[in-house]
Design a protein around this motif. Structure first.
Motif, short mmCIF file in Angstrom:
data_model
loop_
_atom_site.label_atom_id
_atom_site.label_comp_id
_atom_site.label_asym_id
_atom_site.label_seq_id
_atom_site.Cartn_x
_atom_site.Cartn_y
_atom_site.Cartn_z
N ILE A 196 0.86 -1.21 0.00
CA ILE A 196 -0.04 -0.03 0.03
C ILE A 196 0.89 1.19 0.19
N ALA A 197 2.15 1.28 0.98
CA ALA A 197 2.91 2.50 0.88
C ALA A 197 3.50 2.47 -0.24
N VAL A 198 4.08 1.69 -1.00
CA VAL A 198 4.82 1.84 -2.17
C VAL A 198 3.81 2.46 -3.21
N ALA A 199 2.60 1.65 -3.58
CA ALA A 199 1.88 2.06 -4.45
C ALA A 199 1.29 3.42 -4.33
N LEU A 200 0.90 3.88 -2.92
CA LEU A 200 0.44 5.06 -2.69
C LEU A 200 1.62 6.11 -2.91
N GLY A 201 2.85 5.89 -2.61
CA GLY A 201 3.82 6.85 -2.60
C GLY A 201 4.16 7.04 -4.20
N ILE A 202 4.09 5.95 -5.04
CA ILE A 202 4.35 6.25 -6.36
C ILE A 202 3.27 7.12 -7.15
N ALA A 203 2.07 6.60 -6.75
CA ALA A 203 0.76 7.33 -7.31
C ALA A 203 0.61 8.82 -7.09
N LEU A 204 1.14 9.05 -5.78
CA LEU A 204 1.27 10.52 -5.63
C LEU A 204 2.64 11.18 -6.10
N SER A 205 3.73 10.62 -6.42
CA SER A 205 4.93 11.35 -6.71
C SER A 205 5.03 11.08 -8.34
N GLY A 206 4.35 10.21 -8.90
CA GLY A 206 4.60 9.94 -10.16
C GLY A 206 5.24 8.80 -10.47
N ALA A 207 5.15 8.19 -11.82
CA ALA A 207 6.00 6.98 -12.12
C ALA A 207 7.28 7.04 -12.66
N GLY A 208 7.66 8.51 -12.63
CA GLY A 208 9.24 8.60 -12.81
C GLY A 208 9.29 8.83 -14.42
N SER A 209 10.52 9.34 -14.90
CA SER A 209 10.97 9.70 -16.14
C SER A 209 11.09 8.38 -16.90
N ILE A 210 11.12 7.24 -16.61
CA ILE A 210 11.38 6.01 -17.40
C ILE A 210 9.85 5.16 -17.29
N SER A 211 9.04 5.86 -17.78
CA SER A 211 7.52 5.35 -17.88
C SER A 211 6.61 5.81 -19.01
N LEU A 212 5.52 4.91 -19.16
CA LEU A 212 4.65 5.43 -20.18
C LEU A 212 3.90 6.67 -20.02
N ASP A 213 3.64 6.79 -18.68
CA ASP A 213 3.33 8.29 -18.38
C ASP A 213 3.89 9.41 -18.76
N ALA A 214 5.42 9.25 -18.46
CA ALA A 214 6.23 10.26 -19.00
C ALA A 214 6.15 10.31 -20.60
N LEU A 215 6.39 8.95 -21.08
CA LEU A 215 6.41 9.06 -22.56
C LEU A 215 5.43 9.84 -23.53
N TYR A 216 4.34 9.49 -22.53
CA TYR A 216 3.01 10.09 -23.34
C TYR A 216 2.48 11.35 -22.67
N ASP A 217 3.35 11.86 -21.85
CA ASP A 217 3.14 13.01 -21.05
C ASP A 217 1.66 12.91 -20.30
N ILE A 218 1.60 12.10 -19.81
CA ILE A 218 0.20 12.09 -18.91
C ILE A 218 0.64 12.32 -17.37
N ASN A 219 0.11 13.48 -17.18
CA ASN A 219 0.03 13.81 -15.80
C ASN A 219 -1.40 13.83 -14.96
N PHE A 220 -1.19 13.47 -13.67
CA PHE A 220 -2.41 13.46 -12.97
C PHE A 220 -2.34 14.67 -11.94
N TRP A 221 -1.28 15.20 -11.38
CA TRP A 221 -1.46 16.01 -10.54
C TRP A 221 -0.67 17.36 -10.57
#
Length: 136
Positions: A111-136
């Motif tokens: 739970i802590a790991v998942a929540l921490g990454i959800a709040l901070s973002g997946a990082g620069s090596i991720s598909l969210d970063a590649l497709y410029d998907i930002n949530f916060w």
């Protein structure tokens, strides 16, 4: 290096969580599959057992894969966090804190790991970063 560190966390947690889901959904890796997991679910009050086992397994598989890829990371985190809360409520909570006694330790760490990454973002090596998907 931030991207690499987050990637390592996402790969390990994502792979293991996806594999955990396949144990329920397909009986892979020594899991009970829908029948065995469904029977266990029925015993702990999660009904109907077999459909809920399939739903849980597919959700965990999807959550693990999305988390691994760093894609739709808040959704991936929810697909990890929700089953872990249910596991604490139905199975592990009564056993105390530590995993050697069947307690909540492992669930809480996930739970802590998942929540921490959800709040901070997946990082620069991720598909969210590649497709410029930002949530916060």
């Amino acid at each position: 290096m931030e991207g690499l560190g987050l990637l390592i966390i996402r790969v390990i947690v994502g792979l293991y969580f996806a594999a955990h889901g396949t144990q329920k959904a397909f009986g892979w890796f020594g899991g009970g599959g829908p029948a065995g997991t469904g029977a266990f679910f029925e015993q702990i009050g999660i009904k109907p057992g077999k459909p809920m086992a399939i739903l849980a397994g597919v959700g965990e598989l999807l959550g693990g894969i999305l988390f691994l890829l760093g894609l739709l990371t808040p959704l991936a985190a929810l697909l990890i966090i929700i089953p872990m809360i249910i596991a604490i409520k139905t199975v592990h909570g009564k056993n105390g804190l530590f995993s050697d006694k069947g307690g909540i330790e492992y669930n809480l760490v996930l739970i802590a790991v998942a929540l921490g990454i959800a709040l901070s973002g997946a990082g620069s090596i991720s598909l969210d970063a590649l497709y410029d998907i930002n949530f916060w």
